[in-house]
Write a protein that holds these residues in place. Structure first.
Motif, PDB file in Angstrom:
ATOM      1  N   GLU A  39       4.361   6.507  11.376  1.00 51.06           N
ATOM      2  CA  GLU A  39       5.650   7.043  10.983  1.00 51.06           C
ATOM      3  C   GLU A  39       6.583   6.955  12.176  1.00 51.06           C
ATOM      4  OE1 GLU A  39       7.543  11.171   9.256  1.00 51.06           O
ATOM      5  OE2 GLU A  39       5.397  10.785   9.003  1.00 51.06           O
ATOM      6  N   TRP A  40       7.765   6.392  11.913  1.00 55.20           N
ATOM      7  CA  TRP A  40       8.716   6.194  12.996  1.00 55.20           C
ATOM      8  C   TRP A  40      10.116   6.445  12.471  1.00 55.20           C
ATOM      9  CZ3 TRP A  40      11.230   1.190  14.791  1.00 55.20           C
ATOM     10  CH2 TRP A  40      11.828   1.357  16.037  1.00 55.20           C
ATOM     11  N   LEU A  41      10.818   7.367  13.084  1.00 63.71           N
ATOM     12  CA  LEU A  41      12.180   7.757  12.714  1.00 63.71           C
ATOM     13  C   LEU A  41      12.277   8.159  11.242  1.00 63.71           C
ATOM     14  CD1 LEU A  41      14.214   4.983  14.587  1.00 63.71           C
ATOM     15  CD2 LEU A  41      13.878   7.345  15.301  1.00 63.71           C
ATOM     16  N   GLY A  42      11.253   8.826  10.778  1.00 60.82           N
ATOM     17  CA  GLY A  42      11.258   9.313   9.411  1.00 60.82           C
ATOM     18  C   GLY A  42      10.802   8.295   8.377  1.00 60.82           C
ATOM     19  N   TYR A  43      10.459   7.083   8.796  1.00 57.34           N
ATOM     20  CA  TYR A  43       9.978   6.048   7.883  1.00 57.34           C
ATOM     21  C   TYR A  43       8.477   5.900   8.041  1.00 57.34           C
ATOM     22  CZ  TYR A  43      14.856   4.636   7.494  1.00 57.34           C
ATOM     23  OH  TYR A  43      16.197   4.607   7.272  1.00 57.34           O
ATOM     24  N   LEU A  44       7.785   5.710   6.948  1.00 55.43           N
ATOM     25  CA  LEU A  44       6.350   5.432   6.969  1.00 55.43           C
ATOM     26  C   LEU A  44       6.166   3.927   6.864  1.00 55.43           C
ATOM     27  CD1 LEU A  44       3.455   6.492   6.984  1.00 55.43           C
ATOM     28  CD2 LEU A  44       3.554   6.500   4.482  1.00 55.43           C
ATOM     29  N   ILE A  45       5.657   3.341   7.937  1.00 59.98           N
ATOM     30  CA  ILE A  45       5.455   1.892   7.984  1.00 59.98           C
ATOM     31  C   ILE A  45       3.970   1.642   7.824  1.00 59.98           C
ATOM     32  CG2 ILE A  45       5.709  -0.175   9.388  1.00 59.98           C
ATOM     33  CD1 ILE A  45       8.045   1.272  10.787  1.00 59.98           C
ATOM     34  N   SER A  46       3.619   0.813   6.849  1.00 56.27           N
ATOM     35  CA  SER A  46       2.228   0.522   6.553  1.00 56.27           C
ATOM     36  C   SER A  46       2.078  -0.985   6.374  1.00 56.27           C
ATOM     37  CB  SER A  46       1.821   1.267   5.287  1.00 56.27           C
ATOM     38  OG  SER A  46       0.539   0.912   4.901  1.00 56.27           O
ATOM     39  N   THR A  47       1.125  -1.576   7.096  1.00 58.60           N
ATOM     40  CA  THR A  47       0.901  -3.016   7.016  1.00 58.60           C
ATOM     41  C   THR A  47      -0.557  -3.323   7.330  1.00 58.60           C
ATOM     42  OG1 THR A  47       1.669  -5.167   7.791  1.00 58.60           O
ATOM     43  CG2 THR A  47       1.560  -3.430   9.410  1.00 58.60           C
ATOM     44  N   ARG A  48      -0.955  -4.559   7.045  1.00 61.28           N
ATOM     45  CA  ARG A  48      -2.319  -4.972   7.373  1.00 61.28           C
ATOM     46  C   ARG A  48      -2.433  -5.203   8.875  1.00 61.28           C
ATOM     47  NH1 ARG A  48      -2.503  -9.665   3.171  1.00 61.28           N
ATOM     48  NH2 ARG A  48      -1.698 -10.576   5.051  1.00 61.28           N
ATOM     49  N   VAL A  49      -3.653  -5.143   9.378  1.00 64.90           N
ATOM     50  CA  VAL A  49      -3.896  -5.297  10.808  1.00 64.90           C
ATOM     51  C   VAL A  49      -3.507  -6.696  11.273  1.00 64.90           C
ATOM     52  CG1 VAL A  49      -5.690  -5.292  12.593  1.00 64.90           C
ATOM     53  CG2 VAL A  49      -5.733  -3.563  10.817  1.00 64.90           C
ATOM     54  N   SER A  50      -3.834  -7.714  10.486  1.00 66.37           N
ATOM     55  CA  SER A  50      -3.520  -9.080  10.896  1.00 66.37           C
ATOM     56  C   SER A  50      -2.012  -9.299  10.983  1.00 66.37           C
ATOM     57  CB  SER A  50      -4.153 -10.084   9.933  1.00 66.37           C
ATOM     58  OG  SER A  50      -3.713  -9.840   8.620  1.00 66.37           O
ATOM     59  N   VAL A  51      -1.258  -8.739  10.051  1.00 66.35           N
ATOM     60  CA  VAL A  51       0.202  -8.861  10.091  1.00 66.35           C
ATOM     61  C   VAL A  51       0.755  -8.104  11.290  1.00 66.35           C
ATOM     62  CG1 VAL A  51       2.330  -8.319   8.849  1.00 66.35           C
ATOM     63  CG2 VAL A  51       0.360  -9.195   7.604  1.00 66.35           C
ATOM     64  N   PHE A  52       0.178  -6.953  11.588  1.00 69.00           N
ATOM     65  CA  PHE A  52       0.615  -6.168  12.739  1.00 69.00           C
ATOM     66  C   PHE A  52       0.398  -6.939  14.040  1.00 69.00           C
ATOM     67  CE2 PHE A  52      -0.544  -3.155  16.132  1.00 69.00           C
ATOM     68  CZ  PHE A  52       0.676  -2.505  16.280  1.00 69.00           C
ATOM     69  N   PHE A  53      -0.779  -7.542  14.215  1.00 70.84           N
ATOM     70  CA  PHE A  53      -1.046  -8.303  15.440  1.00 70.84           C
ATOM     71  C   PHE A  53      -0.173  -9.551  15.526  1.00 70.84           C
ATOM     72  CE2 PHE A  53      -5.216  -6.041  15.813  1.00 70.84           C
ATOM     73  CZ  PHE A  53      -4.931  -5.482  17.049  1.00 70.84           C
ATOM     74  N   PHE A  54       0.068 -10.204  14.386  1.00 70.94           N
ATOM     75  CA  PHE A  54       0.959 -11.363  14.390  1.00 70.94           C
ATOM     76  C   PHE A  54       2.372 -10.958  14.816  1.00 70.94           C
ATOM     77  CE2 PHE A  54       3.985 -14.186  12.235  1.00 70.94           C
ATOM     78  CZ  PHE A  54       3.619 -15.385  12.823  1.00 70.94           C
ATOM     79  N   ALA A  55       2.870  -9.851  14.280  1.00 75.61           N
ATOM     80  CA  ALA A  55       4.201  -9.357  14.649  1.00 75.61           C
ATOM     81  C   ALA A  55       4.242  -8.962  16.119  1.00 75.61           C
ATOM     82  CB  ALA A  55       4.592  -8.176  13.768  1.00 75.61           C
ATOM     83  N   LEU A  56       3.152  -8.393  16.616  1.00 78.73           N
ATOM     84  CA  LEU A  56       3.083  -8.008  18.022  1.00 78.73           C
ATOM     85  C   LEU A  56       3.132  -9.233  18.937  1.00 78.73           C
ATOM     86  CD1 LEU A  56       2.725  -5.484  19.814  1.00 78.73           C
ATOM     87  CD2 LEU A  56       0.277  -5.949  19.772  1.00 78.73           C
ATOM     88  N   VAL A  57       2.420 -10.283  18.561  1.00 80.38           N
ATOM     89  CA  VAL A  57       2.430 -11.520  19.354  1.00 80.38           C
ATOM     90  C   VAL A  57       3.818 -12.157  19.329  1.00 80.38           C
ATOM     91  CG1 VAL A  57       1.533 -13.883  19.420  1.00 80.38           C
ATOM     92  CG2 VAL A  57      -0.032 -11.971  19.169  1.00 80.38           C
ATOM     93  N   VAL A  58       4.446 -12.187  18.175  1.00 80.38           N
ATOM     94  CA  VAL A  58       5.804 -12.742  18.070  1.00 80.38           C
ATOM     95  C   VAL A  58       6.782 -11.930  18.917  1.00 80.38           C
ATOM     96  CG1 VAL A  58       7.738 -13.076  16.463  1.00 80.38           C
ATOM     97  CG2 VAL A  58       5.455 -13.837  15.843  1.00 80.38           C
TER      98      VAL A  58
END
Length: 114
Positions: A31-50
């Motif tokens: 949860e960040w700034l009142g929003y609940l963000i939910s995603t798969r682990v692989s998408v999270f790591f891909f976004a982190l690398v980008v």
């Protein structure tokens, strides 16, 4: 040889980790700034690398822009130095060959140049 071996080990570890993530896909949620963000682990790591790669490219571009004036100044000074060295060589060649008029012309042309 050691670098190649370390590279191969690194590639093997990354591929094994990627395979494990594909088999055991989980969910990352925060949860960040009142929003609940939910995603798969692989998408999270891909976004982190980008994100990391884009940050590194941005830092490199900013560094290039900051250091561009000093780089251009060094290039200009090096060009002037090379030009002056060539002129001095021509002057010495004129002195050795006995052409005093050309040597005087070169001295007056280069007088006061750094």
């Amino acid at each position: 040889m050691l670098k190649i071996l370390l590279f191969m080990v690194l590639v093997g570890c990354i591929s094994m980790g990627g395979g494990w993530m594909l088999e055991n896909d989980g969910v990352v949620s925060f949860e960040w700034l009142g929003y609940l963000i939910s995603t798969r682990v692989s998408v999270f790591f891909f976004a982190l690398v980008v994100l990391i790669i884009s940050l590194l490219v941005t830092i490199k571009i900013i560094s290039f822009i900051i250091h561009l004036p000093s780089f251009l100044r060094k290039k200009r000074d090096n060009y002037k130095l090379q030009n002056n060295l060539v002129t001095i060589q021509v002057g010495y060649a004129a002195l050795i060959s006995g052409d005093i008029d050309l040597a005087k012309k070169i001295v007056t042309k280069t007088a006061g140049k750094p």
